[in-house]
Design a protein around this motif. Sequence first.
Motif, PDB file in Angstrom:
ATOM      1  N   VAL A 166       0.867  -1.168   0.000  1.00 31.32           N
ATOM      2  CA  VAL A 166       0.000   0.000   0.000  1.00 31.32           C
ATOM      3  C   VAL A 166       0.905   1.218   0.000  1.00 31.32           C
ATOM      4  N   GLN A 167       0.626   2.150  -0.900  1.00 32.04           N
ATOM      5  CA  GLN A 167       1.376   3.412  -0.918  1.00 32.04           C
ATOM      6  C   GLN A 167       0.759   4.314   0.150  1.00 32.04           C
ATOM      7  N   GLU A 168       1.411   4.399   1.312  1.00 28.80           N
ATOM      8  CA  GLU A 168       0.879   5.136   2.451  1.00 28.80           C
ATOM      9  C   GLU A 168       0.950   6.645   2.261  1.00 28.80           C
ATOM     10  N   LEU A 169       2.057   7.120   1.724  1.00 27.97           N
ATOM     11  CA  LEU A 169       2.211   8.549   1.488  1.00 27.97           C
ATOM     12  C   LEU A 169       3.329   8.794   0.509  1.00 27.97           C
ATOM     13  N   ILE A 170       3.329  10.013  -0.031  1.00 21.60           N
ATOM     14  CA  ILE A 170       4.405  10.438  -0.925  1.00 21.60           C
ATOM     15  C   ILE A 170       5.040  11.677  -0.322  1.00 21.60           C
ATOM     16  N   LEU A 171       6.349  11.663  -0.224  1.00 21.42           N
ATOM     17  CA  LEU A 171       7.112  12.819   0.246  1.00 21.42           C
ATOM     18  C   LEU A 171       7.899  13.389  -0.916  1.00 21.42           C
ATOM     19  N   GLU A 172       7.933  14.701  -1.019  1.00 19.02           N
ATOM     20  CA  GLU A 172       8.785  15.340  -2.014  1.00 19.02           C
ATOM     21  C   GLU A 172       9.990  15.900  -1.280  1.00 19.02           C
ATOM     22  N   VAL A 173      11.159  15.450  -1.685  1.00 17.68           N
ATOM     23  CA  VAL A 173      12.415  15.864  -1.050  1.00 17.68           C
ATOM     24  C   VAL A 173      13.391  16.255  -2.148  1.00 17.68           C
ATOM     25  N   GLN A 174      13.868  17.481  -2.088  1.00 13.78           N
ATOM     26  CA  GLN A 174      14.846  18.003  -3.046  1.00 13.78           C
ATOM     27  C   GLN A 174      14.391  17.793  -4.498  1.00 13.78           C
ATOM     28  N   GLY A 175      13.096  18.007  -4.735  1.00  8.69           N
ATOM     29  CA  GLY A 175      12.556  17.924  -6.089  1.00  8.69           C
ATOM     30  C   GLY A 175      12.214  16.531  -6.581  1.00  8.69           C
ATOM     31  N   GLU A 215      18.641   9.013   3.568  1.00 14.08           N
ATOM     32  CA  GLU A 215      18.830   9.814   4.776  1.00 14.08           C
ATOM     33  C   GLU A 215      17.990  11.088   4.726  1.00 14.08           C
ATOM     34  N   ALA A 216      17.930  11.743   3.571  1.00 17.34           N
ATOM     35  CA  ALA A 216      17.139  12.968   3.418  1.00 17.34           C
ATOM     36  C   ALA A 216      15.648  12.671   3.550  1.00 17.34           C
ATOM     37  N   VAL A 217      15.197  11.577   2.954  1.00 22.20           N
ATOM     38  CA  VAL A 217      13.780  11.208   3.035  1.00 22.20           C
ATOM     39  C   VAL A 217      13.417  10.826   4.464  1.00 22.20           C
ATOM     40  N   LEU A 218      14.276  10.082   5.120  1.00 17.89           N
ATOM     41  CA  LEU A 218      14.024   9.687   6.502  1.00 17.89           C
ATOM     42  C   LEU A 218      13.922  10.918   7.402  1.00 17.89           C
ATOM     43  N   ALA A 219      14.806  11.888   7.212  1.00 15.80           N
ATOM     44  CA  ALA A 219      14.756  13.119   8.000  1.00 15.80           C
ATOM     45  C   ALA A 219      13.452  13.871   7.741  1.00 15.80           C
ATOM     46  N   ALA A 220      13.023  13.943   6.474  1.00 18.38           N
ATOM     47  CA  ALA A 220      11.765  14.623   6.132  1.00 18.38           C
ATOM     48  C   ALA A 220      10.573  13.889   6.745  1.00 18.38           C
ATOM     49  N   TYR A 221      10.599  12.562   6.717  1.00 18.95           N
ATOM     50  CA  TYR A 221       9.518  11.769   7.290  1.00 18.95           C
ATOM     51  C   TYR A 221       9.437  11.973   8.805  1.00 18.95           C
ATOM     52  N   GLU A 222      10.591  11.934   9.465  1.00 12.24           N
ATOM     53  CA  GLU A 222      10.616  12.132  10.914  1.00 12.24           C
ATOM     54  C   GLU A 222      10.126  13.528  11.280  1.00 12.24           C
ATOM     55  N   ALA A 223      10.493  14.535  10.497  1.00 15.07           N
ATOM     56  CA  ALA A 223      10.021  15.900  10.738  1.00 15.07           C
ATOM     57  C   ALA A 223       8.505  15.975  10.580  1.00 15.07           C
ATOM     58  N   LEU A 224       7.970  15.304   9.565  1.00 17.05           N
ATOM     59  CA  LEU A 224       6.528  15.273   9.341  1.00 17.05           C
ATOM     60  C   LEU A 224       5.817  14.594  10.507  1.00 17.05           C
ATOM     61  N   MET A 225       6.352  13.481  10.982  1.00 15.13           N
ATOM     62  CA  MET A 225       5.743  12.771  12.111  1.00 15.13           C
ATOM     63  C   MET A 225       5.802  13.618  13.383  1.00 15.13           C
ATOM     64  N   ASP A 226       6.914  14.326  13.603  1.00 11.96           N
ATOM     65  CA  ASP A 226       7.024  15.212  14.766  1.00 11.96           C
ATOM     66  C   ASP A 226       5.997  16.349  14.681  1.00 11.96           C
ATOM     67  N   GLU A 227       5.829  16.887  13.475  1.00 17.10           N
ATOM     68  CA  GLU A 227       4.873  17.969  13.259  1.00 17.10           C
ATOM     69  C   GLU A 227       3.445  17.497  13.527  1.00 17.10           C
ATOM     70  N   GLU A 228       3.097  16.312  13.043  1.00 19.02           N
ATOM     71  CA  GLU A 228       1.768  15.760  13.272  1.00 19.02           C
ATOM     72  C   GLU A 228       1.544  15.459  14.736  1.00 19.02           C
ATOM     73  N   GLU A 229       2.563  14.971  15.428  1.00 15.94           N
ATOM     74  CA  GLU A 229       2.457  14.676  16.850  1.00 15.94           C
ATOM     75  C   GLU A 229       2.235  15.950  17.651  1.00 15.94           C
ATOM     76  N   ASN A 230       2.911  17.027  17.263  1.00 13.85           N
ATOM     77  CA  ASN A 230       2.753  18.303  17.970  1.00 13.85           C
ATOM     78  C   ASN A 230       1.393  18.932  17.723  1.00 13.85           C
ATOM     79  N   GLU A 231       0.753  18.630  16.581  1.00 15.67           N
ATOM     80  CA  GLU A 231      -0.588  19.151  16.289  1.00 15.67           C
ATOM     81  C   GLU A 231      -1.645  18.495  17.140  1.00 15.67           C
ATOM     82  N   ASP A 232      -1.404  17.241  17.554  1.00 13.53           N
ATOM     83  CA  ASP A 232      -2.374  16.517  18.376  1.00 13.53           C
ATOM     84  C   ASP A 232      -2.299  17.016  19.771  1.00 13.53           C
TER      85      ASP A 232
END
Length: 119
Positions: A34-43, A102-119
């Motif tokens: 299942v394609q859970e999400l798409i992240l755009e990193v550095q184009g 590494e760049a995608v993982l950092a972007a994913y972790e930032a997104l998860m942190d952002e979502e956690e802070n919104e809750d």
Amino acid sequence: MASEKEMPMDEEQMEDDEIIVVMTDDDGNEYYYVQELILEVQGDKYALLVPTCEDDEEEEGHCHCHDHNHEEDDDDAAFFAKIVLDESGEEAYIEPTDEEFEAVLAAYEALMDEEENED
């Protein structure tokens, strides 16, 4: 999963608009994700692919997803894949380089942190 960089893939739409990605290894075995999400990193675009089963495959006993009777292996793990266009202009998934991962993982972790802070 197979060690090759590019894996042929097909996409199917399910009733609830999930995108199912079917990857075939060198031996002709099909794996469903299942394609859970798409992240755009550095184009570039990267998909988070999570193992799943197609209903008909599960009924036939040929499911290539989580097998709870055995230890989890690489075929059962979620992973990031880079989305590229193949020579025919169709989307294909390839393994990202170490730097891209590494760049995608950092972007994913930032997104998860952002979502956690919104809750």
